[in-house]
Design a protein around this motif. Structure first.
Motif, PDB file in Angstrom:
ATOM      1  N   TYR A  18      11.708  34.909   2.600  1.00 46.57           N
ATOM      2  CA  TYR A  18      12.045  36.284   2.989  1.00 46.57           C
ATOM      3  C   TYR A  18      13.501  36.591   2.666  1.00 46.57           C
ATOM      4  N   ARG A  19      13.901  36.261   1.474  1.00 51.08           N
ATOM      5  CA  ARG A  19      15.304  36.393   1.085  1.00 51.08           C
ATOM      6  C   ARG A  19      15.807  37.826   1.172  1.00 51.08           C
ATOM      7  N   ASN A  20      14.935  38.790   0.973  1.00 53.43           N
ATOM      8  CA  ASN A  20      15.346  40.201   0.974  1.00 53.43           C
ATOM      9  C   ASN A  20      14.993  40.928   2.272  1.00 53.43           C
ATOM     10  N   CYS A  21      14.758  40.171   3.336  1.00 56.80           N
ATOM     11  CA  CYS A  21      14.366  40.814   4.601  1.00 56.80           C
ATOM     12  C   CYS A  21      15.517  41.616   5.197  1.00 56.80           C
ATOM     13  N   LEU A  22      15.170  42.542   6.052  1.00 60.29           N
ATOM     14  CA  LEU A  22      16.161  43.377   6.728  1.00 60.29           C
ATOM     15  C   LEU A  22      16.704  42.723   7.990  1.00 60.29           C
ATOM     16  N   LEU A  23      15.893  41.830   8.573  1.00 54.23           N
ATOM     17  CA  LEU A  23      16.292  41.188   9.825  1.00 54.23           C
ATOM     18  C   LEU A  23      15.469  39.927  10.004  1.00 54.23           C
ATOM     19  N   ALA A  24      16.117  38.884  10.476  1.00 51.03           N
ATOM     20  CA  ALA A  24      15.417  37.653  10.833  1.00 51.03           C
ATOM     21  C   ALA A  24      16.090  37.071  12.063  1.00 51.03           C
ATOM     22  N   VAL A  25      15.298  36.784  13.095  1.00 48.01           N
ATOM     23  CA  VAL A  25      15.835  36.299  14.367  1.00 48.01           C
ATOM     24  C   VAL A  25      15.018  35.102  14.833  1.00 48.01           C
ATOM     25  N   LEU A  26      15.693  34.031  15.165  1.00 48.09           N
ATOM     26  CA  LEU A  26      15.055  32.864  15.765  1.00 48.09           C
ATOM     27  C   LEU A  26      14.968  33.076  17.264  1.00 48.09           C
ATOM     28  N   GLY A  27      13.745  33.045  17.803  1.00 44.94           N
ATOM     29  CA  GLY A  27      13.555  33.269  19.236  1.00 44.94           C
ATOM     30  C   GLY A  27      12.980  32.052  19.923  1.00 44.94           C
ATOM     31  N   GLY A  28      12.487  32.255  21.141  1.00 47.18           N
ATOM     32  CA  GLY A  28      11.806  31.203  21.875  1.00 47.18           C
ATOM     33  C   GLY A  28      12.715  30.111  22.386  1.00 47.18           C
ATOM     34  N   SER A  29      12.109  28.969  22.682  1.00 45.24           N
ATOM     35  CA  SER A  29      12.828  27.861  23.296  1.00 45.24           C
ATOM     36  C   SER A  29      13.923  27.303  22.391  1.00 45.24           C
ATOM     37  N   ALA A  30      13.700  27.331  21.077  1.00 47.09           N
ATOM     38  CA  ALA A  30      14.712  26.812  20.154  1.00 47.09           C
ATOM     39  C   ALA A  30      15.988  27.641  20.219  1.00 47.09           C
ATOM     40  N   ALA A  31      15.850  28.953  20.340  1.00 48.84           N
ATOM     41  CA  ALA A  31      17.033  29.810  20.443  1.00 48.84           C
ATOM     42  C   ALA A  31      17.769  29.596  21.761  1.00 48.84           C
ATOM     43  N   ARG A  32      17.025  29.219  22.799  1.00 46.71           N
ATOM     44  CA  ARG A  32      17.656  28.993  24.111  1.00 46.71           C
ATOM     45  C   ARG A  32      18.199  27.575  24.252  1.00 46.71           C
TER      46      ARG A  32
END
Length: 234
Positions: A18-32
């Protein structure tokens, strides 16, 4: 294979797919910072190359199973609205509380929309909703008493505890969740209620004793009219 750090593995997925994506966010337990050996990675991606307004995909990266929630910038509102209506805005929470991997001005507008939903809060239950919940919970309480086999008892207890937790959170204008997230939200909002429900379930599973769970249910229903019995009106 040794696992990469969660953020590194997530960045690799975005870079490769997804090299050209507008937004990418890591969520869930890994982000915490709470991930363990059984955790996967949850990534929300806004990409106008997506063919649907919403899609879910699973890939592997850096020793992780990665769950991708793929949104289109012109269709995310429908998914957001569904989350708010169900009082379970999973996507909005991941987008606002997670770790940003990639962002653009368009992507930030999606995150702002997610934050607005969370700031607005869940919609209150109507009197009809409360009556319906009381009726359904009462039915499962009766099923619990009448369970003829351990399997029936355990399945009924699981459903009843879920309904009770959702009801209690909704009447107090709190977000709900699925599985362990539901318990965490209940525990965060009212540790005493969550602890009592947990203890009641432990007692039931160990000995088959249903009275503590029924007592917990009655306590949670009492401020709203108690059990909904035959002949009653909401």
């Amino acid at each position: 294979m040794k696992r990469q750090e969660p953020l590194e593995a997530a960045r690799q997925v975005v870079q490769e797919h997804y090299r050209n994506c507008l937004l990418a966010v890591l969520g869930g337990s890994a982000a915490r910072g709470e991930a363990n050996e059984h955790s996967d990675l949850d990534i929300v991606i806004v990409d106008d190359g997506a063919t649907d307004d919403f899609d879910r995909r699973t890939v592997q990266s850096g020793g992780w199973v990665v769950e991708i929630f793929l949104l289109h910038s012109t269709g995310f509102e429908e998914m957001f609205d569904a989350g708010v209506e169900a009082a379970n805005p999973t996507l909005q929470i991941m987008l606002t509380e997670g770790k940003v991997i990639v962002t653009t001005p368009e992507g930030e507008e999606v995150r702002k929309a997610a934050q607005r939903d969370l700031d607005y809060g869940p919609m209150p239950l109507t009197s009809y909703d409360i009556a319906e919940s009381r009726y359904t919970i009462t039915e499962y309480m009766m099923d619990l008493v009448g369970a003829a086999r351990p399997g029936e008892l355990y399945f009924t207890a699981q459903k009843l505890s879920t309904l009770l937790s959702e009801f209690y959170l909704r009447v107090h204008l709190q977000w709900v969740g699925e599985g362990k997230t539901l318990f965490r939200r209940l525990e965060s909002f009212n540790p005493a209620i969550a602890g009592g429900l947990e203890q009641a379930l432990m007692t039931l599973y160990k000995s088959g004793e249903t009275r503590p769970l029924l007592a917990a249910a009655d306590e949670m229903l009492a401020p709203y009219g108690g059990r909904m019995l035959a002949g009653q009106e909401g």
